[in-house]
Scaffold this motif. Structure first.
Motif, PDB file in Angstrom:
ATOM      1  N   ASP A  45       0.833  -1.197   0.000  1.00  0.00           N
ATOM      2  CA  ASP A  45       0.000   0.000   0.000  1.00  0.00           C
ATOM      3  C   ASP A  45       0.870   1.251   0.000  1.00  0.00           C
ATOM      4  N   THR A  46       0.210   2.393  -0.019  1.00  0.00           N
ATOM      5  CA  THR A  46       0.908   3.675  -0.138  1.00  0.00           C
ATOM      6  C   THR A  46       1.250   4.311   1.198  1.00  0.00           C
ATOM      7  N   ASP A  47       0.979   3.638   2.312  1.00  0.00           N
ATOM      8  CA  ASP A  47       1.191   4.281   3.617  1.00  0.00           C
ATOM      9  C   ASP A  47       2.641   4.676   3.855  1.00  0.00           C
ATOM     10  N   GLN A 144      -2.843   1.448  -9.231  1.00  0.00           N
ATOM     11  CA  GLN A 144      -3.246   1.787  -7.872  1.00  0.00           C
ATOM     12  C   GLN A 144      -4.756   1.708  -7.753  1.00  0.00           C
ATOM     13  N   ASP A 146      -7.222   2.729  -4.892  1.00  0.00           N
ATOM     14  CA  ASP A 146      -7.197   3.460  -3.627  1.00  0.00           C
ATOM     15  C   ASP A 146      -5.772   3.409  -3.067  1.00  0.00           C
ATOM     16  N   LYS A 147      -5.567   2.804  -1.894  1.00  0.00           N
ATOM     17  CA  LYS A 147      -4.226   2.763  -1.321  1.00  0.00           C
ATOM     18  C   LYS A 147      -3.433   1.520  -1.729  1.00  0.00           C
ATOM     19  N   LEU A 148      -4.072   0.572  -2.408  1.00  0.00           N
ATOM     20  CA  LEU A 148      -3.423  -0.688  -2.751  1.00  0.00           C
ATOM     21  C   LEU A 148      -2.671  -0.569  -4.078  1.00  0.00           C
ATOM     22  N   LEU A 175     -11.379   1.575   1.071  1.00  0.00           N
ATOM     23  CA  LEU A 175     -10.080   0.925   1.255  1.00  0.00           C
ATOM     24  C   LEU A 175      -9.042   1.851   1.874  1.00  0.00           C
ATOM     25  N   ASN A 176      -9.152   3.143   1.641  1.00  0.00           N
ATOM     26  CA  ASN A 176      -8.179   4.068   2.231  1.00  0.00           C
ATOM     27  C   ASN A 176      -8.268   4.129   3.747  1.00  0.00           C
ATOM     28  N   LYS A 179      -6.350  -0.362   7.572  1.00  0.00           N
ATOM     29  CA  LYS A 179      -5.003  -0.220   8.128  1.00  0.00           C
ATOM     30  C   LYS A 179      -4.299  -1.584   8.158  1.00  0.00           C
ATOM     31  N   PHE A 180      -3.077  -1.605   7.630  1.00  0.00           N
ATOM     32  CA  PHE A 180      -2.302  -2.847   7.673  1.00  0.00           C
ATOM     33  C   PHE A 180      -2.017  -3.236   9.111  1.00  0.00           C
ATOM     34  N   TYR A 298      -5.584  -6.299   6.535  1.00  0.00           N
ATOM     35  CA  TYR A 298      -5.925  -4.880   6.596  1.00  0.00           C
ATOM     36  C   TYR A 298      -7.246  -4.747   7.354  1.00  0.00           C
TER      37      TYR A 298
END
Length: 375
Positions: A45-47, A144, A146-148, A175-176, A179-180, A298
């Protein structure tokens, strides 16, 4: 065409792939490019990539494809996925998560922008036709949702086409906000061929016999498989009112007691959506008799994590491991060649074997072009 790689398109007439397939080192090796090279793979993800200047190295399917990649977010706030191999002598350009103004190979000092474009190389004055297009880092196809994040080496089809059935079915999920959860994520080593693990996942026939607790949560008669071009959905309907989604009116399943959406994307990616969140399962081949299975969790709603079909993932995984490992041994028998499919509960396994045979009989010239971004 290899006669061993033939599966009749009519499930009622079809025989499975032969037992010898699951022990064949040549077919295992061929699958690297012809099966996995064409597929879309989960990157994370993009975190970790929120700030401009962030660079993050990734190894695509470590232990199998072992392709070195690097994710970057440039100063214009644009994400890139690049080959992490210097175009001079093949050294890795990025060796750890950091924040940089550019990428520089520490072997001989070749420098690239965060978009992969060549910038500078010391002691290269007088070199003919330098720099050229081959001196940039290769841009790797990525997408991409959302965050994936997802990537492919030679994508057979654009990401949007492959994943459209998933996004249309569960695109209402935020999805954003997921949280992982490292503490709930884990890796398993399974002493079996990767395809056996996938086949077990793709059929519901074994659930009443192997997974007593899971079976109590699901309506077995209402457990269905829906096919689409690059994967399928196993729809888990609940036997009761606990552990189910609160579905919006826009959902095609509104009014039903849905406890799980089990999406499989060819060949080795599972996206399991539960009321508490998402379990991403990545199946990583190691050798014909050893597979790593990654469970990446997640969490969206912590209060629901002990409810319904998604409550005992570790137990279900261990139960699956035992039977898959026994099948791996059984397929070596001199008295076994091929089996038949259940036309009502093994549609997914039949589809998988058809796609696997199709990809393993393609020529390398059928690959898609690399270096594109598909969204």
């Amino acid at each position: 065409m290899d006669p061993r790689l033939t599966v009749d398109p009519e499930i009622a007439k079809a025989w499975t792939l032969p037992g010898s397939f699951y022990h064949d080192p040549a077919l295992f090796e061929r699958s690297k490019n012809e099966v996995f090279g064409r597929a879309w793979h989960f990157l994370g993800d993009t975190d970790d990539l929120r700030a401009p200047g962030t660079v993050k190295p990734i190894t695509l399917l470590e232990g199998f494809l072992d392709e070195p990649l690097v994710l970057t977010r440039d100063t214009s706030d644009t994400l890139h996925l690049l080959s992490n191999v210097c175009t001079h002598r093949g050294m890795k350009v990025c060796e750890g998560l950091s924040n940089e103004r550019f990428l520089r190979c520490r072997y001989h000092g070749r420098r690239f922008g965060l978009d992969g474009r060549f910038q500078h190389m010391p002691e290269f004055e007088g070199v003919c036709d330098f720099p050229g297009e081959n001196d940039h880092l290769t841009a790797v196809p990525f997408a991409q949702w959302d965050k994936l994040l997802f990537a492919s080496i030679w994508p057979e089809a654009p990401f949007a086409d492959v994943f459209r059935p998933v996004m249309e079915r569960v695109g209402w999920l935020p999805l954003n906000e997921f949280k992982f959860s490292p503490e709930r994520s884990r890796d398993y080593l399974v002493r079996a061929h990767w395809a056996l693990y996938v086949e077990n996942y793709l059929e519901g026939l074994h659930i009443p016999f192997i997974h007593a607790e899971l079976n109590a949560q699901l309506d077995f008669a209402g457990y269905t498989t829906e096919m689409f071009e690059h994967g399928n959905l196993q729809l888990g309907r609940a036997s009761g009112a606990d552990g189910i989604f609160n579905l919006p009116t826009s959902s095609p399943d509104h009014g039903e007691r849905i406890s799980a959406y089990y999406f499989w994307m060819f060949p080795n990616l599972m996206l399991n959506f539960y009321p508490w969140g998402l379990s991403v399962n990545v199946i990583q081949p190691i050798n014909p008799e050893l597979t790593k299975v990654r469970f990446l969790c997640y969490v969206w709603d912590e209060s629901k994590i002990e409810e319904g079909a998604g409550a005992a993932l570790d137990r279900v995984e261990r139960e699956d491991e035992v039977v898959v490992e026994l099948v791996q041994k059984g397929l070596k028998s001199r008295f076994y060649d091929r089996g038949r499919f259940s036309a009502t509960k093994e549609q997914g396994t039949h589809q998988f074997q058809r796609l696997l045979a199709k990809n393993l009989t393609k020529s390398p010239s059928d690959r898609g072009a690399s270096g594109q971004r598909f969204t």
